[in-house]
Design a protein around this motif. Structure first.
Motif, PDB file in Angstrom:
ATOM      1  N   GLY A  55       7.621  -7.681   4.005  1.00  0.00           N
ATOM      2  CA  GLY A  55       7.746  -6.267   4.345  1.00  0.00           C
ATOM      3  C   GLY A  55       7.279  -5.351   3.243  1.00  0.00           C
ATOM      4  O   GLY A  55       6.220  -5.544   2.657  1.00  0.00           O
ATOM      5  N   ASN A  56       8.118  -4.379   2.915  1.00  0.00           N
ATOM      6  CA  ASN A  56       7.732  -3.305   2.003  1.00  0.00           C
ATOM      7  C   ASN A  56       8.162  -3.600   0.561  1.00  0.00           C
ATOM      8  O   ASN A  56       8.470  -2.692  -0.198  1.00  0.00           O
ATOM      9  CB  ASN A  56       8.369  -2.007   2.511  1.00  0.00           C
ATOM     10  N   ARG A  57       8.238  -4.877   0.213  1.00  0.00           N
ATOM     11  CA  ARG A  57       8.670  -5.217  -1.151  1.00  0.00           C
ATOM     12  C   ARG A  57       7.509  -5.765  -1.964  1.00  0.00           C
ATOM     13  O   ARG A  57       6.551  -6.284  -1.405  1.00  0.00           O
ATOM     14  CB  ARG A  57       9.782  -6.275  -1.084  1.00  0.00           C
ATOM     15  N   THR A  58       7.611  -5.699  -3.260  1.00  0.00           N
ATOM     16  CA  THR A  58       6.602  -6.348  -4.105  1.00  0.00           C
ATOM     17  C   THR A  58       6.923  -7.834  -4.146  1.00  0.00           C
ATOM     18  O   THR A  58       8.031  -8.249  -3.787  1.00  0.00           O
ATOM     19  CB  THR A  58       6.614  -5.796  -5.535  1.00  0.00           C
TER      20      THR A  58
ATOM     21  N   LYS B  48       0.834  -1.207   0.000  1.00  0.00           N
ATOM     22  CA  LYS B  48       0.000   0.000   0.000  1.00  0.00           C
ATOM     23  C   LYS B  48       0.864   1.251   0.000  1.00  0.00           C
ATOM     24  O   LYS B  48       0.565   2.225  -0.701  1.00  0.00           O
ATOM     25  CB  LYS B  48      -0.886  -0.004   1.249  1.00  0.00           C
ATOM     26  N   ALA B  49       1.938   1.185   0.754  1.00  0.00           N
ATOM     27  CA  ALA B  49       2.821   2.352   0.886  1.00  0.00           C
ATOM     28  C   ALA B  49       3.448   2.711  -0.454  1.00  0.00           C
ATOM     29  O   ALA B  49       3.969   3.814  -0.636  1.00  0.00           O
ATOM     30  CB  ALA B  49       3.905   2.064   1.915  1.00  0.00           C
ATOM     31  N   ARG B  50       3.449   1.769  -1.383  1.00  0.00           N
ATOM     32  CA  ARG B  50       4.075   2.059  -2.676  1.00  0.00           C
ATOM     33  C   ARG B  50       3.021   2.135  -3.776  1.00  0.00           C
ATOM     34  O   ARG B  50       3.283   1.855  -4.944  1.00  0.00           O
ATOM     35  CB  ARG B  50       5.113   0.995  -2.968  1.00  0.00           C
ATOM     36  N   GLY B  51       1.831   2.466  -3.380  1.00  0.00           N
ATOM     37  CA  GLY B  51       0.784   2.748  -4.363  1.00  0.00           C
ATOM     38  C   GLY B  51      -0.088   1.560  -4.688  1.00  0.00           C
ATOM     39  O   GLY B  51      -0.929   1.639  -5.585  1.00  0.00           O
ATOM     40  N   GLY B  52       0.105   0.449  -3.996  1.00  0.00           N
ATOM     41  CA  GLY B  52      -0.750  -0.717  -4.247  1.00  0.00           C
ATOM     42  C   GLY B  52      -2.176  -0.431  -3.808  1.00  0.00           C
ATOM     43  O   GLY B  52      -2.399   0.268  -2.827  1.00  0.00           O
TER      44      GLY B  52
END
Ligand SMILES: [Zn+2]
Length: 438
Positions: free
Chosen positions: A244-247, A221-225
């Motif tokens: 974590g914060n990876r795709t 979500k933090a990266r526009g998901g």
């Protein structure tokens, strides 16, 4: 806690279900007689009419098992008075149909006596369902009807809409839909994603051993998901945190060098998530195909029928802290089920659909060659396969009292459980009704 016994007055009108201790007293004093073994029903000898409270039949139809709960509304709120689970035989029916099809196909190519070809006689009537699904619909209907006959049922509540697969899979806005905002917000979506993924972590398939499942964003979500279903994945807590914060793609690449087995499994799974492969929707499709059929059949009972969603069921069950069982889900169906008293350890009635025997008159070997014929009569010496009997065997290895379903043979040696018994030792308890009880 145990199931209550169902009670009929002397004119066979249903009265309130009764506690087993009271039933024992009534039977002992000769004021009642056993009307039916399963579900246990008594008939009062001298009473006509009586006070009744509202009772709801609640159903949670599943693809393999259906939960049933009879909920009575008394002075102290709602309470489960009878719980049962039906195990359906959809798989058996599908297998039998496949076998039959194979035999018929083989026969068409064989050199046998002429049989006129069949044309234009294969139109399916409206509302037709595959036999495996039809059997499930009928079993649910049978039991709703049966309970409505033996108890003063005032309403039927059934979980029909599991979730709207179409709306959810295209990811439209659910604007205007009742459950979008409000207490149910998020429950339908969450349940749908878990169900779609088979209640298993999509990143490790359960390899991590962590049982807690969470909703995970493929592209964070933090990266526009987005919150769209296409971007939501069932993940165990361990994988969710490790990713974590990876795709999914980035994570799969990062896992490439890791020597542990878990990471190797994760890498294979994460690659699939990255290319957007979803597990099949077959189970959900089967449920959806029958939900309207079940609703339509229940409407013929002449009792008000309410249709409820699975998200609400789960919310009701979770907020009351009840474990997941089919019958508990059934008890939690509907708006009024946010407070239902029940004992999760309660002994319930287990019903297994066994069918009514076979129509096949001719048995074949593996090549479809006829090798035996079934006898015309379904009964022998007053018994049929599936009858519930009590056997009192006076002598021999199996002496004692046994209760169970018999399989008859056309000679005086019937099969009861794992041994054979002469019919002279048998007393009929209940005629075969297509179900086995435990
Ligand atoms: Zn995992």
């Amino acid at each position: 806690m145990v199931n209550r016994a169902l009670v009929l007055d002397s004119e066979r009108k249903p009265l309130m279900p009764c506690h087993p201790a009271r039933v024992r007293r009534l039977l002992r004093d000769g004021k009642a007689a056993v009307f039916r073994r399963e579900p246990f029903t008594i008939i009062l000898r001298e009473r006509v009419g009586g006070e009744t409270q509202p009772i709801e039949v609640k159903l949670d139809p599943g693809s393999k098992t259906t939960g049933i709960a009879l909920v009575a509304r008394g002075k102290r709120g709602r309470k489960v008075v009878l719980a049962a689970e039906i195990t359906h035989r959809s798989g058996e029916i599908r297998d039998a149909m496949t076998k039959r099809r194979a035999l018929r196909q083989g026969r068409r190519y064989r050199k046998v006596r002429h049989r006129a070809p069949r044309f234009l006689n294969r139109r399916r009537p409206e509302g037709w369902l595959p036999p495996s699904l039809e059997s499930r619909v009928r079993q649910v209907e049978t039991w709703a009807r049966r309970l409505a006959r033996f108890t003063p049922v005032t309403a039927v509540e059934v979980e029909t809409a599991r979730f709207d697969t179409h709306v959810l899979s295209v990811g439209y806005d659910l604007e205007g839909v009742e459950f979008q905002r409000g207490t149910l917000f998020g429950w339908e979506l969450r349940e749908y994603v878990f169900h779609r993924d088979g209640h298993r972590c999509r990143y490790c398939g359960g390899e991590s051993g962590v049982p807690v499942l969470e909703l995970e964003h493929g592209i964070p979500k933090a990266r526009g998901g987005s919150d769209r279903v296409a971007n939501l994945v069932t993940a165990c807590r361990a994988c969710n945190q490790a990713k974590g914060n990876r795709t999914a793609t980035e994570w799969a690449e990062a896992l490439a060098g890791s020597p542990t087995k878990l990471d190797r499994v994760r890498r294979a799974y994460a690659t699939k998530v990255a290319v957007g492969k979803h597990p099949s929707l077959r189970d959900a499709a089967a449920i959806n195909a029958t939900r309207y059929a079940i609703g339509d059949r229940l409407k013929t009972l002449g009792i008000p029928v309410g249709f409820r969603t699975g998200g609400r069921t789960k919310m009701n069950r979770t907020t009351q802290g009840y474990p997941k069982r089919h019958w508990i889900d059934a008890a939690c169906v509907g708006e009024t089920a946010h407070r239902v008293r029940l004992d999760p350890g309660m002994t319930i009635l287990r019903i297994r659909a066994r069918g009514h025997g076979t129509r096949k008159r001719c048995g074949t070997d593996a090549h479809g060659f006829p090798i035996r014929h079934a006898p015309r009569a379904k009964r022998f010496l007053g018994f049929a396969t599936g009858d519930l009997v009590r056997a009192v065997i006076p002598v021999g290895k199996y002496r004692g009292i046994h209760v169970g379903r018999i399989a008859i043979r056309h000679r005086p040696s019937f099969k009861l459980a794992r041994f054979d018994v002469h019919p002279k030792y048998l007393a009929l308890l209940q005629r075969a009704d297509g179900y086995e009880y435990a």
